[in-house]
Motif scaffolding. Structure first.
Motif, mmCIF file in Angstrom:
data_model
loop_
_atom_site.group_PDB
_atom_site.id
_atom_site.type_symbol
_atom_site.label_atom_id
_atom_site.label_comp_id
_atom_site.label_asym_id
_atom_site.label_seq_id
_atom_site.Cartn_x
_atom_site.Cartn_y
_atom_site.Cartn_z
ATOM 1 N N ARG A 49 0.956 -1.217 0.071
ATOM 2 C CA ARG A 49 -0.220 -0.110 0.024
ATOM 3 C C ARG A 49 0.865 1.314 0.036
ATOM 4 O O ARG A 49 0.683 2.354 -0.905
ATOM 5 C CB ARG A 49 -0.907 -0.183 1.444
ATOM 6 N N LYS A 50 1.817 1.350 0.681
ATOM 7 C CA LYS A 50 2.672 2.472 0.916
ATOM 8 C C LYS A 50 3.217 2.547 -0.614
ATOM 9 O O LYS A 50 3.418 3.574 -1.533
ATOM 10 C CB LYS A 50 4.401 2.121 1.532
ATOM 11 N N LEU A 52 2.194 1.285 -3.366
ATOM 12 C CA LEU A 52 0.388 2.345 -4.014
ATOM 13 C C LEU A 52 0.652 3.597 -4.163
ATOM 14 O O LEU A 52 0.233 4.520 -5.082
ATOM 15 C CB LEU A 52 -0.570 1.259 -3.848
ATOM 16 N N ASP A 53 0.722 4.474 -2.605
ATOM 17 C CA ASP A 53 1.061 5.948 -2.809
ATOM 18 C C ASP A 53 1.277 6.312 -3.257
ATOM 19 O O ASP A 53 1.413 7.337 -3.890
ATOM 20 C CB ASP A 53 0.909 5.869 -1.380
ATOM 21 N N GLY A 54 2.944 5.996 -3.731
ATOM 22 C CA GLY A 54 3.699 6.305 -4.457
ATOM 23 C C GLY A 54 4.254 5.999 -5.305
ATOM 24 O O GLY A 54 4.236 7.789 -5.955
ATOM 25 N N LYS A 56 1.527 7.050 -6.827
ATOM 26 C CA LYS A 56 0.541 9.638 -6.916
ATOM 27 C C LYS A 56 1.778 10.612 -7.001
ATOM 28 O O LYS A 56 0.751 11.273 -7.608
ATOM 29 C CB LYS A 56 -0.497 8.536 -5.876
ATOM 30 N N LYS A 57 2.373 10.180 -6.538
ATOM 31 C CA LYS A 57 3.450 10.931 -6.174
ATOM 32 C C LYS A 57 4.584 11.122 -7.219
ATOM 33 O O LYS A 57 5.915 12.508 -7.312
ATOM 34 C CB LYS A 57 4.754 10.989 -5.023
ATOM 35 N N LYS A 66 -4.428 8.572 -11.928
ATOM 36 C CA LYS A 66 -4.366 8.104 -11.573
ATOM 37 C C LYS A 66 -5.677 7.213 -10.937
ATOM 38 O O LYS A 66 -5.519 5.870 -9.817
ATOM 39 C CB LYS A 66 -4.545 9.116 -10.781
ATOM 40 N N LEU A 69 -4.795 2.967 -10.973
ATOM 41 C CA LEU A 69 -4.735 2.485 -9.683
ATOM 42 C C LEU A 69 -5.611 1.477 -9.520
ATOM 43 O O LEU A 69 -5.596 0.463 -8.769
ATOM 44 C CB LEU A 69 -4.463 3.674 -8.666
ATOM 45 N N LYS A 70 -6.772 1.347 -9.765
ATOM 46 C CA LYS A 70 -7.813 0.702 -9.457
ATOM 47 C C LYS A 70 -7.487 -0.988 -10.253
ATOM 48 O O LYS A 70 -8.340 -1.460 -9.136
ATOM 49 C CB LYS A 70 -9.090 1.293 -9.734
#
Length: 799
Positions: A49-50, A52-54, A56-57, A66, A69-70
């Motif tokens: 999850r970390k 995947l958050d990365g 987006k950045k 974005k 991501l789903k």
């Protein structure tokens, strides 16, 4: 050949590469399960999850949107291995440790489907050795699949078979990677670091060796080894920082450990200064300090003599700069060899040693010279591969010069050039018959896999005799700006409109050509495709605009804008289908042409936007009009038909901020394209698909859309609302007074002019409003200054 269908994929390892490979699979609409170790605390999927958050950045963005991501689900090895049974492709992307990979293979093997392809994204470990860690039943479906970083943008993928890999598996995988993911696939041999990294890292080591030998600074070397010699802007040492100095050292160590018999083995070691940086944790871009670092706004470079950082300058000597401007390659290389300047001698030395290395190692690293050259172009961003460069500079002359330097002890290794290099009839390694295979001692043609038939004009190498688009087909009409042609062997009823101007800028001759070409297509063809190699079009011809402004010819400019609008409307209302096949940049007027086509076929890496605000203007080739029309259409499908303002708000921001969609997916989100448009991942397939789209539309009885009438507009109420927002931005120092004026003009055009809200207008009214506002802005000295600055510097002016 069995067709590979990937309904679901798994990526094992959520590190930098694993997460970004998963992102690119998601870009292609492939559901992905991204695995990693279970987190020691909290959510067991925390590591994934970390990651995947990365995603987006990151910049450049691994995700085309974005929303993609789903398609990625988080998983861990403790709880979710049974999910592998539903995956058709499993890509392992964990750390480069043979023991770790073997342990993971043992864990996953019981859960794999009997038909799943298993691939390792190793960058250099032996695939045959890795295969031994899998049960025999899986080995025919196991291979290497080496993506380059970042996976979305780097074209190259190396696939590496083992002694056990089924040939049909490799064919199916190559086909899928080529078309579905848009990659350039090289079949690499199972040798350390494969093709691109083997040659690319040697090239970096050669640069490092000669940097020290000639006493040059890192910044000077980067000034020499970037675009001036056909390499990326990041050149050599900045590239090392971007890749990661620890990663580079690891790849070098692999070469040191696995290539003991390589004649250049003595150079396969990280320099002492590189080891010192790594020990200090200065690993490059990821630690914000490496060979280069940024202090405030200043870029600094490591100075070995001073053992400290200094301001980066990196200047190329005038004498050497003059040599690099020589257009003829043979003359350029002769001048480099003849010059006594250290920078010139450095450049000859790095070319010489790469030529030498490639010639000696070709039989060991690649099936043929074309694969090696493509690997360097697609994986390292070189404008030409090493063999192409050698051949362009005169094969015999360069071979003699390299041989002389070897004999004189100037080269990095004393091994002679292979006998085939000096064969009497040899003029190079690339010919119309194929490219030289040192392994087979013959010329090898291109792959005959059916997927490549979709590429009407595939990428070529220098000397292969490939016919370029401008020399192909049957010309039906041509002027100075446009060519209308067709490919009778593909579809004689579909024409192709290609813009001929530099960077495909749209000037008067292009407008005349488009209007005439569409008219001719209406009378004698079934459909037409607007296509040429990237970029699609970078907007209006600002040089022509500047000349007219200088002459005070504003009436002429207004007539040109009117012609631009007529050309756009011609595309929209043509009596035959018009398909825009887009790759690269489609900016300003180019975007407006795209918006007015009957359908769009977009390469994923299409960068589309109405950027006129950057030069103090508003879209006036029908761009504002088209968005006003679309806002009315969107509103008509909503719960409040006729209330268009809410649909104009995001459009206004897009135009006022000159936002550019950074993918075809974003182009749809921004409204430049439509959800029904086609997105392709391989730009080389654009023309093939677009012709078929035009044919299908024609065969289905295509009719143009009805002329838009009774269009509800936001009018004065909408303009006032936008103006309130602009006042706040101006008073807050976010925009200048001229930004305000430009944005208000865009608001007026989008809202249909100074009329009552809810008024019904037609398209002619809307294009008249945008044209009047455009010409008013052209007369403003602030806009004129912006246009001049853009022409002079290529950058926008904020005045």
């Amino acid at each position: 050949m069995n067709k590979l269908i990937v309904k679901k994929a798994a990526v094992l390892g959520a590190g930098v590469m694993g997460a970004q490979i998963a992102a690119h699979l998601a870009n292609a609409g492939v559901p992905v399960v991204l695995f990693d170790l279970p987190a020691k605390e909290g959510d067991k999927n925390g590591i994934v999850r970390k990651a995947l958050d990365g995603l987006k950045k990151l910049d450049p963005a691994p995700l085309a949107s974005k929303a993609k991501l789903k398609f990625i689900d988080a998983a861990n090895y403790d709880e979710h291995l049974p999910l592998l049974a539903g995956c058709d492709l499993i890509i392992e992307a964990i750390a480069e440790r043979m023991d770790w990979k073997n342990d993971l293979y043992a864990k996953i093997a019981p859960h794999l489907s009997s038909t799943a392809i298993v691939a390792s994204n190793t960058s250099g470990l032996s695939m045959n050795a890795l295969a031994q860690g899998l049960p025999e039943a899986i080995r025919p479906r196991f291979c290497g699949i080496h993506f380059f970083n970042p996976p979305r943008y780097m074209h190259l993928v190396e696939i590496i078979g083992t002694q056990s890999t089924d040939a049909a598996t490799l064919d199916a995988l190559e086909t899928w990677l080529t078309s579905r993911l848009g990659k350039g696939v090289i079949r690499a041999l199972d040798t350390p670091n494969f093709v691109a990294n083997r040659i690319g890292v040697f090239s970096i080591l050669a640069v490092m060796h000669h940097t020290q030998a000639f006493g040059l600074g890192f910044d000077t070397v980067d000034a020499l080894t970037g675009p001036k010699i056909g390499r990326p802007k990041s050149a050599t040492y900045r590239t090392a920082d971007v890749v990661g100095l620890d990663t580079l050292a690891h790849v070098v160590k692999t070469m040191q450990d696995t290539l003991p018999d390589d004649p250049w083995h003595a150079y396969f070691t990280a320099p002492l200064w590189l080891k010192a940086l790594i020990e200090k944790g200065a690993l490059g871009q990821k630690t914000r300090c490496g060979i280069f670092r940024k202090q405030g706004r200043e870029i600094q470079v490591l100075d070995l003599a001073a053992q400290d950082y200094r301001t980066s300058a990196g200047e190329v000597a005038e004498e050497v700069a003059a040599i690099l401007k020589i257009r003829h390659p043979a003359e350029k290389f002769a001048a480099l060899r003849a010059s006594a300047h250290p920078q010139a001698q450095f450049l000859w030395a790095i070319f010489r040693d790469v030529f030498h290395y490639c010639a000696v190692q070709l039989e060991n690293v690649a099936d043929n010279a074309r694969d090696l050259d493509f690997a360097m172009r697609w994986g390292f961003g070189w404008a030409q591969g090493p063999f192409e460069t050698w051949q362009a500079a005169g094969w015999r002359e360069i071979a003699q010069a390299v041989a002389a330097d070897i004999a004189a002890g100037k080269s990095m290794a004393s091994v002679p050039l292979p006998a085939w290099v000096g064969e009497a009839d040899r003029e190079g390694v690339h010919t119309p018959a194929g490219s030289w295979s040192a392994r087979g001692q013959r010329y090898v043609g291109r792959s005959q896999l059916p997927v490549y038939q979709r590429q009407l004009f595939p990428e070529s190498v220098l000397g292969d005799g490939a016919v370029r688009p401008e020399q192909s087909g049957e010309t039906l009409y041509e002027n100075d700006g446009v060519r209308l042609w067709r490919l009778p062997t593909v579809d004689a009823g579909i024409g192709i409109i290609s813009i001929k101007s530099k960077m495909h800028t749209i000037g008067d001759e292009v407008l005349e050509g488009v209007i005439h070409a569409v008219g001719q297509a209406e009378s004698s063809l079934d459909g037409v495709v607007v296509w040429h190699e990237a970029p699609f079009a970078v907007g209006a011809n600002l040089a022509q605009v500047t000349e007219a402004i200088a002459a005070g010819q504003f009436n002429l400019l207004e007539r040109t804008v009117e012609k631009f609008q007529r050309a756009s409307q011609t595309l929209k209302y043509a009596q035959v289908p018009v398909v825009a096949a887009v790759q690269g940049m489609a900016l300003g007027g180019g975007c407006e042409f795209v918006m007015h086509a009957g359908k769009r076929v977009l390469a994923l890496e299409s960068y589309i936007g109405l950027v006129e605000a950057g030069v103090g203007l508003i879209p006036a080739g029908g761009g504002c009009k088209e968005f006003a029309v679309r806002a009315a259409e969107w509103a008509a499908q909503s719960a409040t038909p006729g209330e268009v303002f809410n649909f104009l708000q995001p459009v206004f921001q897009t135009i006022a901020m000159a936002k550019v969609a950074k993918s075809a997916e974003e182009a749809i989100e921004f409204g430049f394209a439509k959800p029904s448009d086609t997105i392709l991942f391989n730009a080389n397939e654009l023309l093939w698909v677009a012709i078929r789209e035009a044919r299908a539309m024609a065969d289905a009885g295509y009719a143009p859309p009805p002329l838009a009438r009774a269009i509800p507009v936001a009018g004065r109420t909408g303009i006032a609302t936008f103006e309130m927002m602009l006042v706040n931005m101006k008073e807050g120092g976010m925009i200048s007074a001229h930004d305000y004026k430009v944005a208000k003009s865009a608001a007026i055009a989008l809202c249909g002019g100074e009329v009552e809200g809810g008024s019904l207008v037609d398209e002619e009214w809307l294009i008249t409003v945008e044209r009047r506002l455009f010409v008013e802005l052209l007369k403003d000295p602030m806009t004129q200054a912006r246009i001049k600055h853009m022409l002079d510097t290529g950058k926008p002016l904020r005045n």
